[in-house]
Design an enzyme around this catalytic site. Structure first.
Site, PDB file in Angstrom:
ATOM      1  N   GLU B  32       0.801  -1.229   0.000  1.00 59.25           N
ATOM      2  CA  GLU B  32       0.000   0.000   0.000  1.00 59.25           C
ATOM      3  C   GLU B  32       0.835   1.281   0.000  1.00 59.25           C
ATOM      4  O   GLU B  32       0.428   2.282   0.566  1.00 59.25           O
ATOM      5  CB  GLU B  32      -0.986   0.012   1.180  1.00 59.25           C
ATOM      6  N   HIS B 255      -2.342  -1.121   9.872  1.00 61.41           N
ATOM      7  CA  HIS B 255      -1.970  -2.475  10.293  1.00 61.41           C
ATOM      8  C   HIS B 255      -0.720  -2.397  11.164  1.00 61.41           C
ATOM      9  O   HIS B 255       0.075  -1.470  11.029  1.00 61.41           O
ATOM     10  CB  HIS B 255      -1.633  -3.351   9.077  1.00 61.41           C
TER      11      HIS B 255
END
Lengths: 418, 418
Positions: B32, B255
């Site tokens: 990402e 995360h």
């Protein structure tokens, strides 16, 4: 074979099925089997002669790739090329085909055979080939796919319509990088069309203009092969079909079919498996990859330019929409119920601006994807060039030492001999 | 990290860069990293600690995958998943990301390391997960990509956001097929979030609703590994970040980051390289692949249903266009210059029919591609099941003989001993 568009489609599939059934090849690699019903027809026809088969599905229509084998298919894998023409060039159709390379892993007499089948983007005009960067990137991806997935193989075979001439950049890159050998140049016996051409001028299904300036035809279909570690391979014979089929008014296909006989010999302990880092790289490879980088950059500039144009068109669409808004607001602001602007033109303008926005959005997505893909290929090629140059440098540094060792041997031999 | 949408994007990239620079990992696998400028910022920050790096480009935005390494990157290869959500689900964004698995080949102390980094399609609602077939196919493609490209490796590492729980079908398939081991279950020491979760409820950047019914959080990020032929590997320790960062008001990411220490030991002559045909297949694998086939079939039915709906909508658009034509022809046939139908409505209707036709054509292409892809995955899975069943059958037939041999040994030993 596209039904309704291709002439005598069903009859030709019947002829092809009959031929394959009679000739009983170990392995058949087909391209452009666009319709699944034709694949299923061949599957039925060849059920006894070729019990193992796989049809690779991809894209809108399919990949068109089919494999028929007498030997067990253990595994399959498909890699779709990341760039493949433009959807709006619908008459060329390549984009819809979902061009890819399919791999089947076969067990032939206890040898692990990795067979690849592919069909690259067509060349419609050699002088001004807008698809050249696409085809170069496809060849680049193809060679990497083969390199990275053929690790466990005893024998590697690639068959397909590469849409590249033997001396084209993509063909040279493919052969140099993978070590695959061209069955046409390697075959001990050859029978068929002059110079191994597979797209011949006399074929009734092709557009002769696309062949210019190659009067007789071109060689763009290949069977390439190499043996690894345990196996040495040679091509005993190669043949092509030669246009007309006896007793039939038309040939099997727009391309001539290639058939080859490979002779495999077990080589216990022998190994021509290329070592990733120690083998001397081909010095011509750096130039070749740089040539490919130039092509990719040309494609990149063109994709970026198109993306820019599309973005400006999108802005125009947005401006039109603003004008519409202003027109709509004027009577409202003037507290009037009368429309100063003709209604029909107002709606037409609105439709036009919406259509422009939608179309440019889609094209922007398309060109952005192509820019990313071409950038990615260029990055990978730059890394490859750096790696090759370092290996060449390292090799030229170690070379004198090795040469010395080799030269020293004859003088040391007498001393060791009794 | 999406600029303007993600909170504190630049500050967090600075924090991440600082952390990586200090911790000096051998290999960093990031997902990402959507913006190339952020990648370039990290590249600059890590120029001394991690001189080798690669950024995988794909899709409209990019793959978001980046690798930083202390060790030389010899080669790279990217595989884009053939199915990845829907472009019209723009708020989910996965389609635009061009989800893929990237491979880098590294030379670490003369060992060939194949490191894979990937990010599968997100799960937005576990109860009614429309993307499950997509994720299963992605996991299937991922495991085949690793199997087919890791032939020459001494060590295989996969790091990434799999968006799958540890007992999910895709995770089980991946581990069973590739032989990769989960560093969380294998680690001798673990430090970090409870149960190794990497998406924790306290994270300020996530939508807590998506975590339900998992109150504390879920484990969906992994470091998987295996040694081949020359190398045995064990995971000495694994750790996760634990949300807050000392001295900072927010964590690094949505995360938690995973860090592991792998201990490699050269095993001369030893080989746990799986043999393609001789090793006994896991009997549970057949059920697993059949379970995956069921999921793929569910996806296939849904894609086919959607394609049917879209085709019917397209027919309606065509019918509308016909009505338009009739309306346009009526005054012409009646030799009248007067329009019986209000002009504005006429144009609106025209615009509507065109918009319908264009949109349905695009959606038809999308669903056709998905149907082909899902059919292809199902075909491959069917082949896999047949292969597994045959191997199990063969194994159960040869098993008694082998057992007999093993049982026979103790009795024959005394006879051979002096």
């Amino acid at each position: 074979g596209i039904h309704y568009l291709s002439q005598h489609c069903s009859e030709r599939y019947e002829m092809i099925g009959q031929l394959l059934k009679e000739e009983e090849h170990d392995l058949v690699l087909l391209q452009e089997v666009w319709s699944e019903s034709d694949y299923l027809f061949l599957k039925k026809t060849l059920a006894h002669s070729h019990p193992y088969t796989h049809y690779f599905k991809s894209g809108v229509i399919g990949s068109g790739l089919a494999v028929f084998s007498k030997h067990k298919i253990l595994d399959t894998f498909l890699y779709r090329y990341s760039i493949n023409g433009y959807p709006y060039m619908a008459h060329h159709g390549d984009w819809f085909g979902g061009k890819a390379v399919g791999m089947v892993i076969l067990d032939i007499c206890d040898l692990t055979v990795h067979a690849y089948v592919t069909h690259l983007h067509a060349e419609y005009c050699r002088e001004k080939d807008a698809y050249l960067p696409h085809r170069v990137v496809q060849a680049w991806e193809l060679l990497h796919f083969i390199r990275h997935t053929s690790g466990g193989a005893d024998l590697v075979i690639l068959g397909g319509d590469l849409n590249m001439h033997p001396r084209d950049l993509g063909t040279r890159l493919l052969l140099a990088y993978t070590g695959l050998r061209d069955s046409y140049t390697e075959a001990e016996r050859f029978e068929g069309c002059e110079e191994g051409i597979t797209l011949i001028a006399e074929n009734p299904f092709i557009n002769k203009k696309e062949l210019e300036p190659f009067e007789n035809g071109i060689r763009i279909d290949y069977i390439l092969f190499k043996g690894l570690s345990r196996v040495s391979v040679k091509c005993e014979s190669l043949s092509t079909t030669t246009g007309s089929v006896p007793g039939k008014p038309f040939p099997y296909s727009d391309h001539e079919a290639l058939s080859g006989v490979l002779l495999l010999r077990s080589e216990e302990g022998g190994g021509d498996r290329p070592q990733r880092c120690s083998a001397e790289p081909d010095p011509g490879l750096v130039d070749m990859v740089n040539e490919a980088r130039t092509e990719v950059k040309v494609g990149l500039h063109s994709a970026e330019r198109m993306r820019g144009t599309v973005a400006r068109m999108g802005m125009m669409g947005l401006a039109l929409l603003l004008v519409e808004l202003v027109i709509a607001l004027v009577p409202w602001l003037a507290h009037s119920t009368e429309h100063a602007f003709p209604r029909a033109s107002f709606y037409l303008l609105g439709a036009l601006s919406f259509a422009t926005l939608l179309l440019t959005a889609l094209l922007y997505i398309l060109y952005s994807t192509q820019v990313k893909t071409l950038q990615g290929a260029e990055d990978q090629m730059r890394l490859a060039v750096t790696g090759l140059q370092e290996r060449l440098q390292k090799h030229s540094q170690t070379q004198p030492v090795e040469q010395g060792r080799v030269q020293g041997e004859p003088t040391s031999t007498p001393a060791n001999s009794p």
